[in-house]
Design a protein around this motif. Structure first.
Motif, PDB file in Angstrom:
ATOM      1  N   SER A 227     -33.207   5.350 -10.781  1.00 19.73           N
ATOM      2  CA  SER A 227     -31.755   5.215 -10.117  1.00 19.73           C
ATOM      3  C   SER A 227     -31.566   3.836 -10.781  1.00 19.73           C
ATOM      4  N   VAL A 230     -28.099  -1.503  -9.344  1.00 23.05           N
ATOM      5  CA  VAL A 230     -26.377  -2.090  -9.442  1.00 23.05           C
ATOM      6  C   VAL A 230     -25.885  -3.947  -8.563  1.00 23.05           C
ATOM      7  N   ILE A 237     -16.725   3.336  -5.249  1.00 25.17           N
ATOM      8  CA  ILE A 237     -17.002   3.374  -6.671  1.00 25.17           C
ATOM      9  C   ILE A 237     -15.866   4.987  -7.149  1.00 25.17           C
ATOM     10  N   TYR A 239     -15.675   7.942 -10.690  1.00 31.98           N
ATOM     11  CA  TYR A 239     -16.261   7.922 -12.028  1.00 31.98           C
ATOM     12  C   TYR A 239     -14.808   8.436 -13.015  1.00 31.98           C
ATOM     13  N   TRP A 511     -24.286  12.248  -8.544  1.00 29.23           N
ATOM     14  CA  TRP A 511     -24.952  10.438  -8.515  1.00 29.23           C
ATOM     15  C   TRP A 511     -24.867  10.185  -6.629  1.00 29.23           C
ATOM     16  N   LEU A 513     -24.860   6.684  -4.101  1.00 31.40           N
ATOM     17  CA  LEU A 513     -25.050   5.106  -3.764  1.00 31.40           C
ATOM     18  C   LEU A 513     -26.180   5.321  -2.544  1.00 31.40           C
ATOM     19  N   LEU A 520     -28.124   2.838  -7.470  1.00 30.25           N
ATOM     20  CA  LEU A 520     -27.380   4.746  -7.599  1.00 30.25           C
ATOM     21  C   LEU A 520     -27.987   5.262  -8.475  1.00 30.25           C
ATOM     22  N   TYR A 522     -29.839   9.139  -8.960  1.00 31.51           N
ATOM     23  CA  TYR A 522     -29.056  10.112  -9.656  1.00 31.51           C
ATOM     24  C   TYR A 522     -30.004  10.966  -9.921  1.00 31.51           C
TER      25      TYR A 522
END
Length: 526
Positions: A227, A230, A237, A239, A511, A513, A520, A522
């Motif tokens: 992760s 953040v 968010i 991308y 991803w 959140l 965040l 992944y």
């Protein structure tokens, strides 16, 4: 050493150094031949004694050994037998040599260390260890405790687990549920993989017929999703596939946050004047447009300079039932940039659409229709959009439908409706996104896949809300499961929990959140 048939040794560096060999027990008590050579330059003394109480240290002394001389001790013993050596002077190591007519083992001794030689019924072992009064002496009749690798720790990827023991011909049994293993559990033969997120407790025991079973070895292995920290809860968010970055807004700290997915780190945090609740990305001009709570402006933010370039007048009063201190502000307003126009969904009882033409600085309100827009998905031409229907916040109409609207000079024209309604299609959850695939053949809304040309035709119902799609890599994701894009078959389980938002990057990585821990996560999807 008379009676030895087979001799070998293994040396450990660290806490314990020992050598072992397997012997055939003689019919009579053997004579142990111990040769010590002194080349230290000074006279040394060895302490030697047998153990009746293995927790005590013997104090009997042997004759002094002058430098340049050998000293040979021959003792009749009943096995198991312990000898204790201490070397505390000089500067050059001396050694102990064990030998019989067939082979020899030599053990170098170092200054200021204590040593134990244990002659067992089927093996002998040599230890480098600090031994003092009351210290426990190792039991030569007990199988060596297994070593689990990796040792206890926290990891962000699957781990290959191996288990070894220094006792020859021992059989190892292990468990992965934290229970104490015995010979009815899984026999270890080859390394195995742990790839389940969470905590796994591996325990192992080693056994040999005629010997005391080993102590139980334990390793607690924690596997977490990798992760990015953040730093705070993020309201929304977006991308940026071209630059592999995430642009986010922090409501409580009033910031724009930029996250670099390549470096896996927060790149920058820029202060804002107002509390941001939703944002959209203009890739052509590399800028963000941000909706704000409790203000009369939409903020334009330049990503090249990381500065606010203007505040565009826009005002809409949220319905009184919407809590301004809740953590779900991005459920209330929606904003999308399409070909020079900002489309904004307000948060009145039946959310309506507003359009800000940036070239003319004019606002078009579609409030008269009371269309109840939940979220928007525009066609490539920008002259039509799909939406799921919303009426009310908490109360109101609990059902929903997917609708299509054409945008014309005279306003909006409804051109399609799924006509499912309550209870077949639910309004909640209010954070449900809507997606139009690149071919504009499918609409993903709530739990269903619709025919974009005929909304009353449903291709599939997943039974759970879809939050991300990846047409290039053929993946669809809910907050629990990843599905194949065309067949809708399950591909993988989503391994993060308490997910607030999610997306696929251009490589197909998912991803997620989670504002609960401000991370965040992944997950690579195979």
């Amino acid at each position: 050493m008379q009676g030895f048939k087979r001799l070998w040794f293994v040396t450990f560096i660290g806490l314990v150094l020992f050598a072992s060999c397997t012997i055939v027990p003689p019919p009579e008590a053997p004579t142990a031949r111990i040769e010590v050579y002194n080349n230290t330059g000074v006279t040394i003394t060895l302490h030697m004694g047998t153990y009746t109480d293995t927790s005590s240290v013997p104090t009997a002394s042997t004759p002094a050994i002058r430098t340049g001389e050998n000293s040979i001790f021959e003792v009749d013993v009943e096995l198991p037998f312990h000898l204790w050596f201490t070397y505390t002077s000089g500067g050059v190591p001396y050694y102990i040599k064990l030998s019989d007519e067939d082979s020899t083992a030599v053990f170098d001794l170092d200054e200021d260390k204590n040593y134990i030689l244990i002659l067992g019924a089927s093996s002998y072992e040599f230890y480098e260890k600090s031994i003092g009064d009351g210290d426990e002496i190792p039991d030569p009749t007990q199988v060596k405790t297994p070593v689990i690798s990796p040792a206890s720790g926290t990891f962000t990827e699957a781990q290959t687990v191996s288990i070894t023991t220094d006792t020859t011909e021992a059989t190892i049994y292990y468990t992965t549920d934290g229970s104490t293993p015995d010979s009815t559990d899984t026999e270890y033969s080859t390394p195995f993989t742990l790839d389940i997120l969470g905590t796994t407790t591996v325990k192992a025991i080693a056994v040999v017929d005629g010997m005391v079973a080993s102590e139980v070895a334990t390793a607690t292995i924690v596997i977490e999703l990798p992760s990015i920290d953040v730093g705070a809860a993020l309201e929304d968010i977006v991308y940026d596939a071209a630059n592999d970055k995430v642009y986010a807004i922090d409501y409580y700290n009033k910031e724009v946050v930029i996250i670099d997915l390549n470096t896996k780190a927060v790149e920058s945090q820029t202060s804002l004047t107002y509390k941001p609740v939703d944002l959209t990305y203009d890739s052509e001009n590399n800028r963000l447009f941000i909706m704000n709570w409790g203000s009369s402006f939409v903020t334009e933010f330049d990503l090249d300079t990381k500065t606010v370039t203007q505040n565009i007048p826009f005002s809409s009063t949220p319905h009184s039932s919407v809590d301004p201190d809740s953590s779900d502000h991005n459920e209330t307003f929606h904003i999308q940039y399409v070909d020079g126009i900002l489309y904004i969904v307000d948060c009145v009882w039946a959310p309506s659409l507003h359009a800000i033409d940036l070239s003319e600085n004019s606002v078009t309100d579609y409030t008269a229709s009371g269309i109840g827009i939940g979220d928007l998905a525009f066609t490539a031409a920008g002259n039509a959009f799909y939406s799921w229907y919303q009426y009310g916040w908490g109360a109101g109409y609990a059902g929903s439908d997917v609708q299509k609207y054409a945008i014309g000079p005279d306003g909006l024209t409804e051109t399609g409706d799924s006509e499912i309604g309550y209870p077949g299609m639910a309004r909640d959850p209010l954070d449900s996104p809507i997606f139009l695939d690149e071919s504009e053949a499918k609409i993903f809304a709530k739990t269903r896949v619709f025919d974009a040309a005929s909304l009353q035709s449903v291709y599939y119902d997943f039974g759970e809300v879809i939050y991300a799609i990846d047409q290039a890599n053929k993946r669809i994701a809910s907050k629990t499961t990843v599905f194949e894009y065309d067949t809708y078959n399950e591909v993988a389980k989503v391994t993060a929990e308490s997910i607030d938002q999610m997306f696929f990057d251009s490589s197909g990585t998912l991803w997620m959140l989670t504002n609960e821990d401000a991370k965040l996560y992944y997950q690579n999807i195979q």
